[in-house]
Design an enzyme around this catalytic site. Structure first.
Site, PDB file in Angstrom:
ATOM      1  N   HIS A 112       0.736  -1.110   0.056  1.00 24.52           N
ATOM      2  CA  HIS A 112      -0.028  -0.016  -0.042  1.00 24.52           C
ATOM      3  C   HIS A 112       0.644   1.387   0.111  1.00 24.52           C
ATOM      4  O   HIS A 112       0.391   2.369  -0.392  1.00 24.52           O
ATOM      5  CB  HIS A 112      -1.216  -0.034   1.138  1.00 24.52           C
ATOM      6  CG  HIS A 112      -2.097  -1.016   0.750  1.00 24.52           C
ATOM      7  ND1 HIS A 112      -2.107  -2.366   1.191  1.00 24.52           N
ATOM      8  CD2 HIS A 112      -3.339  -0.739  -0.240  1.00 24.52           C
ATOM      9  CE1 HIS A 112      -3.330  -2.830   0.581  1.00 24.52           C
ATOM     10  NE2 HIS A 112      -4.035  -2.050  -0.163  1.00 24.52           N
ATOM     11  N   GLU A 119     -10.762 -11.297  -5.620  1.00 21.56           N
ATOM     12  CA  GLU A 119      -9.165 -11.198  -5.321  1.00 21.56           C
ATOM     13  C   GLU A 119      -8.726 -12.607  -4.421  1.00 21.56           C
ATOM     14  O   GLU A 119      -7.693 -12.513  -3.974  1.00 21.56           O
ATOM     15  CB  GLU A 119      -8.837  -9.849  -4.288  1.00 21.56           C
ATOM     16  CG  GLU A 119      -9.897  -9.733  -3.330  1.00 21.56           C
ATOM     17  CD  GLU A 119      -9.549  -8.500  -2.717  1.00 21.56           C
ATOM     18  OE1 GLU A 119      -8.453  -7.696  -2.865  1.00 21.56           O
ATOM     19  OE2 GLU A 119     -10.404  -7.804  -1.802  1.00 21.56           O
ATOM     20  N   ASP A 156      -4.219  -8.929  -4.570  1.00 19.03           N
ATOM     21  CA  ASP A 156      -4.356  -9.900  -3.879  1.00 19.03           C
ATOM     22  C   ASP A 156      -4.531 -11.337  -4.483  1.00 19.03           C
ATOM     23  O   ASP A 156      -4.134 -12.250  -3.901  1.00 19.03           O
ATOM     24  CB  ASP A 156      -5.815  -9.691  -3.002  1.00 19.03           C
ATOM     25  CG  ASP A 156      -5.196  -8.498  -1.836  1.00 19.03           C
ATOM     26  OD1 ASP A 156      -4.120  -8.785  -1.025  1.00 19.03           O
ATOM     27  OD2 ASP A 156      -6.241  -7.686  -1.357  1.00 19.03           O
ATOM     28  N   CYS A 189      -9.019  -3.767 -10.986  1.00 15.44           N
ATOM     29  CA  CYS A 189      -8.672  -2.412 -10.186  1.00 15.44           C
ATOM     30  C   CYS A 189      -7.341  -2.772  -9.478  1.00 15.44           C
ATOM     31  O   CYS A 189      -6.752  -2.081  -8.932  1.00 15.44           O
ATOM     32  CB  CYS A 189      -9.680  -2.061  -9.212  1.00 15.44           C
ATOM     33  SG  CYS A 189     -10.110  -3.277  -8.008  1.00 15.44           S
TER      34      CYS A 189
HETATM   35  C1  PEP Z   1      -6.321  -5.654  -4.854  1.00 14.68           C
HETATM   36  O1  PEP Z   1      -6.334  -6.547  -4.011  1.00 14.68           O
HETATM   37  O2  PEP Z   1      -6.042  -5.863  -6.131  1.00 14.68           O
HETATM   38  C2  PEP Z   1      -6.809  -4.228  -4.781  1.00 14.68           C
HETATM   39  C3  PEP Z   1      -7.023  -3.461  -5.847  1.00 14.68           C
HETATM   40  O3  PEP Z   1      -7.005  -4.197  -3.419  1.00 14.68           O
HETATM   41  P1  PEP Z   1      -5.960  -3.548  -2.264  1.00 14.68           P
HETATM   42  O4  PEP Z   1      -4.694  -3.339  -3.295  1.00 14.68           O
HETATM   43  O5  PEP Z   1      -6.496  -2.642  -1.660  1.00 14.68           O
HETATM   44  O6  PEP Z   1      -6.018  -4.984  -1.554  1.00 14.68           O
HETATM   45 MG    MG Z   2      -7.103  -6.325  -2.287  1.00 10.91          MG
END
Ligand code: PEP
Ligand code: MG
Length: 578
Positions: free
Chosen positions: A190, A432, A456, A503
């Site tokens: 993140h 995910e 994920d 995403c």
């Molecule tokens: C993902 O897991 O691809 C996602 C977009 O969510 P995050 O990165 O917030 O876990």
């Molecule tokens: Mg995720």
């Protein structure tokens, strides 16, 4: 000296290092001579004044940039510093027991933390976090150790740290941060995602970089190649200055795609959306030509505070996004806390495997009070724009059914109260986990859309921790298994007349574009800065040609082969400077 890390956020910057360490200071107990207690008292009093000054400056700045609730954290800190019992305890230890000021402060802070730890009331119990925070600031000031925090930077710097937590990054003063370099972390941690959102160049996973660099060292950070150059020589300065010029020119050339539609040469529309963490990022979404929000990570709203944001507070943020998009759609994801995103007041237990543990929808289903408040706020915001709801971390259909049941109860509640909301609000899930991807056909009747979270999905399918730089070479979004899962999810949704977006970070990776378009993806959602590059690709390929590329990629057995093939297929338009 050049150090290699992971290229996490594009751009090249040059500037002074700001070392950000949060390591606890070790304090020795010293007995002071009778005659020198006044020296220690002075140290304490000076530090107290300085700490108050620092807090009131941060408070002022925070009230301009954060919402009032968050800024009030600093009022709580100030109250502790004016509490007579707290101050008396420290002074007594210095004067009567002749203990050095820093140790006296630490002892008193620990005593107060213990007292609050044992209080039944959860709200009061959580005040111990404030005591710890302000206590550490006071002690550092007594010892004369820099307490400059990320919020109080006053010149442009390259931050070098062991790690920056999502809550650290959410408070960054973007105008002062040239770049970010950290010892740990991977491309989809993140920290990396936030850096890309904020358009701050970043190199992560630099190993023992803290031992190599000092405060104020001059560095070049290259977020394209993933390099940090400490104390560059003249030749390096020349090379990187020219690289920077080339990069800036390339970004400028991409500007002309911003207002053009995202359609392939043969007319297939691919939705081009943005991922955001805060409503402030909307400006970048609009200026980069975003057609909507494909992922609003609401958990950032829950960070850097001492308690949950209430319904009104959440509603205002969601409404700001819904209204700001002027009719374009926004997918608001429900709370995805846990894993590498923590909120202290939730008192998440220490877990052996936090990414596999109590997180996201699991917390929301166990704590319907938290979930209901958020759903109410999202539904209320749906009266002000085109809002869609998305649940994270779904691993089985029963979770979707349980979440939908709560959603329908909340809708009824609002209807009974006569509050406006979009009665036909669309609901989707993040795909995910392999469990969700493989059972997409079982889940699809319960939802309106899928959005694949490859960040994920990759870590769970390949059993590779997404933030562990030691295994980053095994984290392979182009792995044949991932491509097959993506294909299955898209095909299932289309069979049911529904849509699938992506995403995860692969959506903004130019190498993946042709394969994803060829697999039939409906929407791609990425950090705003990646959009012009991806749009340029969409406009330069045909769907028919991309389908062939995807089909061929699916027949290859090794990740490396797929990457090389993707490069080959993309060579023409990736090298062309049109
Ligand atoms: C993902 O897991 O691809 C996602 C977009 O969510 P995050 O990165 O917030 O876990
Ligand atoms: Mg995720």
């Amino acid at each position: 000296m050049i150090y290699k890390g992971i290229a996490a956020s594009e751009g090249i910057v040059m500037g002074k290092v700001f070392l950000y360490t949060k390591e606890k200071v070790q304090i020795e107990r010293d007995t002071i001579h009778k005659g020198t207690t006044t020296v220690e008292m002075e140290k304490f009093n000076d530090a107290l004044i300085l700490t108050k000054e620092q807090l009131s400056n941060i408070r002022k700045k925070a009230s301009n940039e954060l919402d009032e609730d968050q800024a009030e954290v600093f009022d709580a800190h100030m109250m502790i510093l004016t509490d007579p019992v707290f101050l008396e305890d420290i002074k007594k230890l210095i004067e009567e027991e002749r203990i050095n000021a820093a140790y006296a402060a630490e002892k008193t802070v620990n005593k107060f933390i213990d007292i609050f730890q044992n209080i039944e009331d959860d709200y009061l119990k959580d005040r111990r976090i404030d005591i710890k925070d302000v206590g550490e600031r006071l002690i550092r000031n007594i010892l004369g150790i820099s307490v400059d925090s990320l919020q109080s930077l006053n010149e442009k710097v390259v931050i070098v740290a062991h790690d920056l937590t999502p809550s650290d990054t959410s408070l960054l003063d973007k105008s002062c941060v040239l770049g970010i370099a950290t010892s740990i972390g991977g491309k989809t941690s993140h920290t990396a995602i936030m850096a890309r959102s904020l358009e701050i160049p970043a190199v992560l996973g630099l190993g023992n970089i803290l031992e190599k660099v000092k405060n104020d060292d001059f560095v070049i950070l290259d977020g394209i190649e993933g390099e940090l150059i400490i104390d560059p020589d003249e030749n390096q300065m020349r090379v990187y200055s020219s690289k920077l010029k080339g990069y800036t020119e390339k970004r400028n050339r991409l500007q002309r795609f911003i207002d053009l539609p995202a359609v392939t040469l043969d007319g297939k529309k691919v939705g081009l959306n943005a991922n955001i963490g805060t409503p402030e990022e909307l400006t970048a979404v609009i200026s980069n030509g975003g057609e909507g929000i494909g992922l609003y990570r609401t958990e950032f709203l829950y960070m850097d505070r001492t308690d949950f944001p209430d319904e009104e507070n959440q509603f205002l943020s969601y409404k700001e996004v819904a209204e700001g998009l002027k009719g374009k759609p926004a997918i608001i994801r429900t709370l995805d806390i846990g894993g590498d995103k923590n909120i202290p007041y939730l008192n998440l237990p220490d877990e052996m495997n936090p990414f596999l543990g109590w997180r996201a929808i699991r917390i929301c289903l166990d704590r319907p009070d938290i979930f209901r408040t958020q759903l109410r706020a999202i539904l209320r915001a749906s009266a002000f724009g085109k809002v869609r709801i998305m649940y994270p971390m779904i691993s089985a259909v029963d979770e979707v059914r349980s979440a939908n049941l709560i959603l329908s109860e909340v809708k009824q509640e609002l209807a009974d109260e006569g509050i406006n909301f979009d009665k036909d609000i669309e609901v989707g899930i993040m795909v995910e986990t392999p469990g969700a991807a493989i059972t997409a056909d079982i889940i699809i009747p319960e939802v309106d859309f899928f959005s694949i979270g490859t960040n994920d999905l990759c870590q769970y399918t390949l059993a590779v921790d997404r933030i562990n730089e030691k295994v980053s070479h095994l984290y392979q979004p182009f792995h044949p298994g991932i491509l097959r899962l993506i294909k299955n999810v898209i095909d299932v949704s289309h069979r049911y007349g529904k849509t699938t977006g992506i995403c995860g970070e692969i959506a903004g990776d130019p190498l993946a574009s042709m394969i994803l378009i060829g697999l039939g993806i409906d929407e791609l959602s990425m950090s705003p800065s990646a959009m012009p590059t991806i749009k340029r690709i969409i406009r330069n390929v045909s769907y028919e040609q991309s389908k062939k590329v995807a089909q061929h990629a699916l027949m290859l057995s090794e990740t490396e082969e797929i990457i090389n093939y993707a490069k080959e297929s993309a060579r023409d338009f990736l090298s062309k400077e049109d």
